[in-house]
Design an enzyme around this catalytic site. Sequence first.
Site, PDB file in Angstrom:
ATOM      1  N   CYS A 106       0.834  -1.202   0.000  1.00 54.84           N
ATOM      2  CA  CYS A 106       0.000   0.000   0.000  1.00 54.84           C
ATOM      3  C   CYS A 106       0.877   1.264   0.000  1.00 54.84           C
ATOM      4  O   CYS A 106       1.518   1.541  -1.003  1.00 54.84           O
ATOM      5  CB  CYS A 106      -0.991  -0.067   1.158  1.00 54.84           C
ATOM      6  SG  CYS A 106      -2.422   0.963   0.876  1.00 54.84           S
ATOM      7  N   HIS A 116      -3.412  -4.797   1.839  1.00 49.60           N
ATOM      8  CA  HIS A 116      -2.774  -5.083   3.136  1.00 49.60           C
ATOM      9  C   HIS A 116      -2.807  -6.583   3.398  1.00 49.60           C
ATOM     10  O   HIS A 116      -3.816  -7.100   3.895  1.00 49.60           O
ATOM     11  CB  HIS A 116      -3.530  -4.362   4.251  1.00 49.60           C
ATOM     12  CG  HIS A 116      -3.246  -2.907   4.336  1.00 49.60           C
ATOM     13  ND1 HIS A 116      -2.435  -2.359   5.305  1.00 49.60           N
ATOM     14  CD2 HIS A 116      -3.651  -1.873   3.559  1.00 49.60           C
ATOM     15  CE1 HIS A 116      -2.366  -1.048   5.132  1.00 49.60           C
ATOM     16  NE2 HIS A 116      -3.091  -0.720   4.079  1.00 49.60           N
ATOM     17  N   GLU A 153      -1.320  -8.239   5.646  1.00 51.26           N
ATOM     18  CA  GLU A 153      -1.028  -8.590   7.045  1.00 51.26           C
ATOM     19  C   GLU A 153      -2.298  -8.690   7.883  1.00 51.26           C
ATOM     20  O   GLU A 153      -2.243  -9.056   9.046  1.00 51.26           O
ATOM     21  CB  GLU A 153      -0.054  -7.564   7.652  1.00 51.26           C
ATOM     22  CG  GLU A 153      -0.630  -6.202   8.007  1.00 51.26           C
ATOM     23  CD  GLU A 153      -0.833  -5.265   6.810  1.00 51.26           C
ATOM     24  OE1 GLU A 153      -0.731  -5.724   5.645  1.00 51.26           O
ATOM     25  OE2 GLU A 153      -1.118  -4.079   7.052  1.00 51.26           O
TER      26      GLU A 153
HETATM   27  N1  GLN Z   1      -3.502   6.468   0.881  1.00 53.37           N
HETATM   28  C1  GLN Z   1      -2.250   6.205   1.514  1.00 53.37           C
HETATM   29  C2  GLN Z   1      -1.121   6.967   0.843  1.00 53.37           C
HETATM   30  O1  GLN Z   1      -1.326   7.539  -0.178  1.00 53.37           O
HETATM   31  C3  GLN Z   1      -1.934   4.720   1.507  1.00 53.37           C
HETATM   32  C4  GLN Z   1      -2.949   3.967   2.312  1.00 53.37           C
HETATM   33  C5  GLN Z   1      -2.453   2.715   2.945  1.00 53.37           C
HETATM   34  O2  GLN Z   1      -1.246   2.459   3.025  1.00 53.37           O
HETATM   35  N2  GLN Z   1      -3.374   1.964   3.470  1.00 53.37           N
HETATM   36  O3  GLN Z   1      -0.046   6.999   1.359  1.00 53.37           O
END
Ligand code: GLN
Length: 195
Positions: free
Chosen positions: A79, A171, A173
Site C-alpha cells: 500500500c 494489506h 497482514e
Molecule cells: N492512501 C495512503 C497513501 O497515499 C496509503 C494507504 C495505505 O497504506 N493503506 O499513502
Amino acid sequence: MSTVGVIAFQGDFHRHLQVFAELGLDARPIRRREEIAGVDGLVIPGGESTTIGMLMDRFGLLRPAIDAVAGGLPVMGTCAGAILLSREIVGTDQVRLGVLDAVIERNAYGRQVDSFEAAIAVPELGDDPVTGVFIRAPRFVSVGSGVEVLARFEDAPILVRQDRVLALSFHPELTGDYRIHRLFASMIVSAGVSA
Ligand code: GLN
C-alpha cells in the site's frame, strides 16, 4: 535464520513483524540507518506514504535503503510502501525510493469508499484467491517491461514483482493468510542463496 526489517515509523508495521515472526523469521523494527545493514530483507508497510517517506528521509534511511535495494536487498512494499517504491507517483513529487519501474496512483479507488475487500486471483500462490484488503489503496497505472504482474483488480495491476522488489496495493497482514509474506520470505531465501 533470515532477518527481515520492517520500517517502523508509522503505519501497520507491528502486524507485519508479528506475521514474519510467526513464519519463523527474525523480524526487527527499523528506525535507524545502521539497522538496514543487518537485515536480509526490508518491508515498507502501509500507512501514509508522505509521512513514512518524510521520516525515512529525515532520519537518514532513504539513501541507505535505495542503495541496499540496488545492491540486491529484497524489498516488499504494501500500500503506502508500494507508493514509496514506485518510480513515479501521479501528481506528486513526494519523497520516494523509486526503485520499482512503475507509475502508481494514490487513493485510486475513491474517497467515499475508504476500505473494501475483494477476492484476488494470484495464480502463483495457488487456486485459492487471496483476500485483498484495500484501505485508501493505490493502483499501478503502468509498469515497465521488467515488471511481472502477479495479480490485477478490475484490470489494473495490484501485485507486481521486479526481480527482488515485491509491491502490492492491499494489506496482506490483516487476513491471517500469509501466502504473500511467505512469497517474500522465499525471495529473501533465494537472494541469500545467490548472493
Ligand atoms: N492512501 C495512503 C497513501 O497515499 C496509503 C494507504 C495505505 O497504506 N493503506 O499513502
